[in-house]
Design a protein around this motif. Sequence first.
Motif, PDB file in Angstrom:
ATOM      1  N   TRP A 157       5.184  -3.977  -9.963  1.00  0.00           N
ATOM      2  CA  TRP A 157       3.864  -3.800 -10.464  1.00  0.00           C
ATOM      3  C   TRP A 157       3.400  -2.514 -10.643  1.00  0.00           C
ATOM      4  CZ3 TRP A 157       1.986  -8.028 -12.333  1.00  0.00           C
ATOM      5  CH2 TRP A 157       2.239  -9.245 -11.989  1.00  0.00           C
ATOM      6  N   ASN A 158       3.832  -1.492  -9.631  1.00  0.00           N
ATOM      7  CA  ASN A 158       3.051  -0.105  -9.669  1.00  0.00           C
ATOM      8  C   ASN A 158       3.493   0.403 -11.191  1.00  0.00           C
ATOM      9  OD1 ASN A 158       3.840   0.834  -6.499  1.00  0.00           O
ATOM     10  ND2 ASN A 158       1.984  -0.296  -7.112  1.00  0.00           N
ATOM     11  N   ARG A 159       4.695   0.131 -11.704  1.00  0.00           N
ATOM     12  CA  ARG A 159       4.941   0.667 -12.831  1.00  0.00           C
ATOM     13  C   ARG A 159       4.368   0.051 -14.094  1.00  0.00           C
ATOM     14  NH1 ARG A 159       7.963   2.282  -9.237  1.00  0.00           N
ATOM     15  NH2 ARG A 159       9.560   3.685  -9.020  1.00  0.00           N
ATOM     16  N   PHE A 160       4.156  -1.168 -14.120  1.00  0.00           N
ATOM     17  CA  PHE A 160       3.540  -1.987 -14.946  1.00  0.00           C
ATOM     18  C   PHE A 160       1.929  -1.412 -15.104  1.00  0.00           C
ATOM     19  CE2 PHE A 160       6.038  -5.983 -14.914  1.00  0.00           C
ATOM     20  CZ  PHE A 160       6.846  -5.812 -15.879  1.00  0.00           C
TER      21      PHE A 160
ATOM     22  N   HIS B 273       1.325   6.481  -6.844  1.00  0.00           N
ATOM     23  CA  HIS B 273       0.159   7.014  -7.544  1.00  0.00           C
ATOM     24  C   HIS B 273      -0.412   5.782  -8.414  1.00  0.00           C
ATOM     25  CE1 HIS B 273       0.918  11.076  -6.175  1.00  0.00           C
ATOM     26  NE2 HIS B 273       2.040  10.628  -6.421  1.00  0.00           N
ATOM     27  N   CYS B 274      -0.433   4.575  -7.810  1.00  0.00           N
ATOM     28  CA  CYS B 274      -1.251   3.561  -8.597  1.00  0.00           C
ATOM     29  C   CYS B 274      -2.447   3.100  -7.952  1.00  0.00           C
ATOM     30  CB  CYS B 274      -0.012   2.304  -8.577  1.00  0.00           C
ATOM     31  SG  CYS B 274      -0.906   0.839  -9.464  1.00  0.00           S
ATOM     32  N   ALA B 275      -3.280   3.369  -8.657  1.00  0.00           N
ATOM     33  CA  ALA B 275      -4.718   3.366  -8.026  1.00  0.00           C
ATOM     34  C   ALA B 275      -5.389   2.022  -8.076  1.00  0.00           C
ATOM     35  CB  ALA B 275      -5.905   4.121  -8.910  1.00  0.00           C
ATOM     36  N   PHE B 276      -4.868   1.184  -9.166  1.00  0.00           N
ATOM     37  CA  PHE B 276      -5.284  -0.412  -9.127  1.00  0.00           C
ATOM     38  C   PHE B 276      -4.768  -0.859  -8.044  1.00  0.00           C
ATOM     39  CE2 PHE B 276      -4.448  -4.673 -10.325  1.00  0.00           C
ATOM     40  CZ  PHE B 276      -5.787  -4.982 -10.660  1.00  0.00           C
TER      41      PHE B 276
ATOM     42  N   ILE C 182       0.896  -1.189   0.002  1.00  0.00           N
ATOM     43  CA  ILE C 182      -0.003  -0.037   0.153  1.00  0.00           C
ATOM     44  C   ILE C 182       0.958   1.148  -0.061  1.00  0.00           C
ATOM     45  CG2 ILE C 182      -1.780   1.366   1.265  1.00  0.00           C
ATOM     46  CD1 ILE C 182      -2.792  -1.351   2.474  1.00  0.00           C
ATOM     47  N   ARG C 183       1.742   1.270   0.932  1.00  0.00           N
ATOM     48  CA  ARG C 183       2.712   2.418   1.147  1.00  0.00           C
ATOM     49  C   ARG C 183       3.514   2.651  -0.422  1.00  0.00           C
ATOM     50  NH1 ARG C 183       2.777   7.156   1.510  1.00  0.00           N
ATOM     51  NH2 ARG C 183       4.596   8.126   2.144  1.00  0.00           N
ATOM     52  N   ALA C 184       4.036   1.783  -1.107  1.00  0.00           N
ATOM     53  CA  ALA C 184       4.743   1.968  -2.187  1.00  0.00           C
ATOM     54  C   ALA C 184       3.692   2.428  -3.376  1.00  0.00           C
ATOM     55  CB  ALA C 184       5.497   0.583  -2.673  1.00  0.00           C
ATOM     56  N   SER C 185       2.658   1.759  -3.571  1.00  0.00           N
ATOM     57  CA  SER C 185       1.349   2.173  -4.394  1.00  0.00           C
ATOM     58  C   SER C 185       1.004   3.610  -4.108  1.00  0.00           C
ATOM     59  CB  SER C 185       0.318   1.125  -4.335  1.00  0.00           C
ATOM     60  OG  SER C 185       0.745  -0.023  -4.558  1.00  0.00           O
ATOM     61  N   GLN C 186       0.984   4.023  -2.839  1.00  0.00           N
ATOM     62  CA  GLN C 186       0.636   5.454  -2.455  1.00  0.00           C
ATOM     63  C   GLN C 186       1.510   6.370  -3.094  1.00  0.00           C
ATOM     64  OE1 GLN C 186       0.469   5.271   1.710  1.00  0.00           O
ATOM     65  NE2 GLN C 186      -1.598   5.352   1.814  1.00  0.00           N
ATOM     66  N   LEU C 187       3.147   5.992  -2.882  1.00  0.00           N
ATOM     67  CA  LEU C 187       3.920   6.802  -3.493  1.00  0.00           C
ATOM     68  C   LEU C 187       4.117   6.864  -4.951  1.00  0.00           C
ATOM     69  CD1 LEU C 187       6.882   5.838  -0.967  1.00  0.00           C
ATOM     70  CD2 LEU C 187       5.482   8.065  -1.114  1.00  0.00           C
TER      71      LEU C 187
ATOM     72  N   THR D  26       0.562   1.019 -18.049  1.00  0.00           N
ATOM     73  CA  THR D  26      -0.713   0.391 -18.788  1.00  0.00           C
ATOM     74  C   THR D  26      -2.075   1.043 -18.694  1.00  0.00           C
ATOM     75  OG1 THR D  26      -0.761  -1.609 -17.738  1.00  0.00           O
ATOM     76  CG2 THR D  26       0.622  -1.308 -19.364  1.00  0.00           C
ATOM     77  N   ARG D  27      -2.206   1.731 -17.491  1.00  0.00           N
ATOM     78  CA  ARG D  27      -3.426   2.131 -17.077  1.00  0.00           C
ATOM     79  C   ARG D  27      -4.268   1.235 -16.648  1.00  0.00           C
ATOM     80  NH1 ARG D  27      -4.335   7.799 -20.233  1.00  0.00           N
ATOM     81  NH2 ARG D  27      -2.473   8.953 -19.215  1.00  0.00           N
TER      82      ARG D  27
END
Length: 158
Positions: free
Chosen positions: A143-146, A55-58, A48-53, A150-151
């Motif tokens: 995973w966040n970058r993928f 900005h990965c909504a999925f 969750i924390r990495a995804s917050q940083l 690819t939105r």
Amino acid sequence: MTTVLESATPIQRIQLNRVAPEIYEAMLAFSAVTEKGVEPTLAELIKIRASQLNHCAFCLDMHSHDARKQGETEQRIYLLSAWEEAASLFTEKEQAALALTEEMTDLTRGSHVSDDVYARAAEVFTDEELAHVIGLITVINSWNRFSVSTRVRPPRRK
């Protein structure tokens, strides 16, 4: 933060799992290996924390949902973006992992993980645990970058 103007009609993005299933399968295998050495709720907090940083909504949606299934509280999920201010809600191990997550994820702070943050993590994790935490942070950033490139969008939940 720089804003990029988007066209009125967004372009169609690839679906990585369909276009390059070998990459997708390798990522799933990498994810599974790293998670074996990390306590499940801690793993979700890191994701969750990495995804917050990033900005990965999925990934934010998925891992917040998964964390709740693991028994994580709404309060700790909501306060994760301000974990240093809410430190009393997080264990020493969680705080060390979150600090490491931030430094490994936000490379604009510098080009390396600081000795202080690494030493803090090394104090509370065994070498094997630390290797898995570092692997887990690496894989969620991938995973966040993928997902961001690819939105991939989160599903609507009821």
